[in-house]
Scaffold this active site. Structure first.
Site, PDB file in Angstrom:
ATOM      1  N   THR A 157     -28.392  22.967 103.271  1.00  0.00           N
ATOM      2  CA  THR A 157     -27.355  23.581 104.176  1.00  0.00           C
ATOM      3  C   THR A 157     -26.398  24.316 102.950  1.00  0.00           C
ATOM      4  O   THR A 157     -26.660  25.313 102.560  1.00  0.00           O
ATOM      5  CB  THR A 157     -26.544  22.690 105.070  1.00  0.00           C
ATOM      6  N   LYS A 183     -31.006  16.554 100.317  1.00  0.00           N
ATOM      7  CA  LYS A 183     -30.026  17.537 100.557  1.00  0.00           C
ATOM      8  C   LYS A 183     -28.686  16.923 100.474  1.00  0.00           C
ATOM      9  O   LYS A 183     -28.753  15.732 101.176  1.00  0.00           O
ATOM     10  CB  LYS A 183     -30.248  18.388 101.628  1.00  0.00           C
ATOM     11  N   THR A 194     -27.231   9.047 101.667  1.00  0.00           N
ATOM     12  CA  THR A 194     -26.628  10.381 101.305  1.00  0.00           C
ATOM     13  C   THR A 194     -27.133  11.498 102.345  1.00  0.00           C
ATOM     14  O   THR A 194     -28.260  11.604 102.239  1.00  0.00           O
ATOM     15  CB  THR A 194     -26.307  10.681  99.930  1.00  0.00           C
ATOM     16  N   GLU A 281     -19.754  20.075  96.506  1.00  0.00           N
ATOM     17  CA  GLU A 281     -19.185  21.505  96.772  1.00  0.00           C
ATOM     18  C   GLU A 281     -18.032  21.640  95.883  1.00  0.00           C
ATOM     19  O   GLU A 281     -17.092  21.008  95.743  1.00  0.00           O
ATOM     20  CB  GLU A 281     -18.739  21.410  98.368  1.00  0.00           C
ATOM     21  N   ASN A 404     -15.117  24.630 102.508  1.00  0.00           N
ATOM     22  CA  ASN A 404     -14.977  23.665 103.729  1.00  0.00           C
ATOM     23  C   ASN A 404     -13.969  24.503 104.808  1.00  0.00           C
ATOM     24  O   ASN A 404     -14.049  24.203 106.050  1.00  0.00           O
ATOM     25  CB  ASN A 404     -14.481  22.487 103.416  1.00  0.00           C
ATOM     26  N   SER A 409     -17.924  29.498 109.574  1.00  0.00           N
ATOM     27  CA  SER A 409     -17.606  31.225 110.094  1.00  0.00           C
ATOM     28  C   SER A 409     -19.181  31.700 109.850  1.00  0.00           C
ATOM     29  O   SER A 409     -19.918  30.941 109.068  1.00  0.00           O
ATOM     30  CB  SER A 409     -16.929  31.405 108.787  1.00  0.00           C
TER      31      SER A 409
END
Length: 409
Positions: A157, A183, A194, A281, A404, A409
């Site tokens: 993702t 992932k 995880t 991230e 995040n 969006s």
């Protein structure tokens, strides 16, 4: 999936060997508006053993509930992974989509629904579109077998690179192989595993023993990583053993080769866990935090995670600032036994503070040089006992906020 690959990503993906009894296929279900495969279908040989560790979130997805139930049967024939939609907090509509997947996959493979495992990852609160799931799955049934890297890419993702790992062990004089794909990039602070990870081996392992070994491997790998202190509704790691190798079956630790297999599984899980942190991230630093001298191993782990989850520690590392005072703060708030005047703290193998004070004559230059790198080591000696623990995390940058803030969006 981001176009900007994490600076902590490995230079090259490993070449994974074939695993007898496993066939991977991918397809486009188009759960999101992206130009990529987002449904993975993996078929396993009959009598494949399965074990799993699942999120302990009190708000789990329908898929997690199903896997928890199916694991009690100990056998697997198929795995379906949907990317782009977590199908969590979706009520009856979410279950309808899972039920449709189970029906289609079990009929296709000629097995019971309890031998089909399903995972979904992505946005929470949006029901998985069962028409897209059905069309994607039908396409996967007839797709050509794909590579491990294709399968790892299809389950991503916000990940910036596909995550693959492999290792091997000698069991009964035969070399058995273990492959893993995983992932995960955000919402990482598992109390079991995880995000989504899958392990495949050609060894023959009894399901109950495989579960015991996976539980043991999880303790020092998936349960020792954090990106942002948030545990997902969908965290799942499943291990499949096809038994297509000539090695004798493993049923207990007294079997020849069982210890070697456990060591290989530990190594594979640690590789997979580290890959997730390296794709945290917005991450620019991979941080290892080693705690020693605690009153117990459990206490050491709580302290290590307190440091790893501290936004102030993580932002200091992002700014390449050896702010050991923030480490002291995080130790103190952990709620575990600690004595300020017995603490020692180091960065990159260099002690910066001990016995409640900065080291006399401390030269910050070599520490600053260490913090300019991408792999950061923080060592903490509590000075009270023999407890030890190591956890891994990443720094906290503006990139995490950007990802995040715009996620839906």
């Amino acid at each position: 999936m981001s176009n900007n690959i994490s600076p902590l990503a490995p230079e090259n993906s490993p070449q994974l060997p074939d695993i007898g009894g496993v066939t991977c296929r991918v397809a486009r279900a188009q759960y999101k508006e992206w130009d990529r495969c987002d449904l993975t279908f993996i078929e396993m040989q009959e009598e494949t053993s399965v074990a799993g560790v699942l999120t302990q979130s009190k708000c789990p997805s329908t898929e997690v509930d199903w896997c928890r139930k199916a694991l009690t049967h100990g056998k697997a024939r198929g795995l379906v992974v949907n990317a782009g939609n977590a199908n969590a907090f979706t009520g009856a509509r979410g279950m309808e989509a899972v039920q449709r997947i189970l029906n289609l996959a079990s009929n296709h493979l000629g097995c019971s629904e309890e031998e089909i495992f399903v995972s979904s990852t992505g946005v929470i609160g949006v029901p998985l579109p069962k028409d897209k799931a059905e069309a994607g799955l039908q396409s996967a049934f007839t797709a050509k077998p794909c590579s491990w890297e294709d399968a790892a890419s299809a389950i991503m993702t916000t990940d910036t690179f596909p995550k693959l790992a492999t290792t091997s062990a000698v069991v009964d004089g035969e070399t058995v192989h273990l492959n893993g794909i995983i992932k995960g990039s955000g919402m990482i602070a598992p109390d079991m595993a995880t995000m989504l990870g899958y392990i495949f081996t050609d060894a023959m392992v009894d399901a109950e023993f495989l579960q015991e070994m996976l539980n043991n491997a999880t303790k020092t790998s998936f349960n020792c990583i954090t990106v942002d202190s948030d545990t997902s509704t969908s965290d799942t790691v499943l291990a499949f053993a096809t038994g297509q190798n000539d090695a004798a079956a493993l049923t207990s630790y007294s079997d020849p080769g069982a210890d070697a297999f456990q060591a290989a599984l530990n190594d594979l899980c640690r590789q997979m866990a580290h890959l997730v942190v390296r794709d945290g991230e917005g991450a620019s630093k991979f941080i290892e935090i080693a705690v020693s001298g605690a009153e117990s191993d459990d206490s050491a782990k709580i302290i290590a995670l307190s440091v790893a989850n501290s936004p102030l520690v993580k932002t200091a590392i992002a700014g390449e600032d050896a702010n050991w005072g923030r480490v002291v703060m995080a130790i103190g708030k952990a709620g575990e036994p600690a004595d300020r005047d017995k603490l020692s703290i180091g960065f990159g193998g260099i002690t910066v503070a001990q016995e409640g004070l900065v080291v006399p004559g401390f030269d910050e230059a070599p520490v600053a040089e260490h913090l300019k790198g991408t792999d950061i080591d923080i060592s903490i000696d509590i000075g009270l006992g023999q407890g030890n623990a190591t956890v891994w995390t990443c720094d906290l940058t503006h990139g995490y906020i950007s990802i995040n803030a715009d996620y839906r969006s």
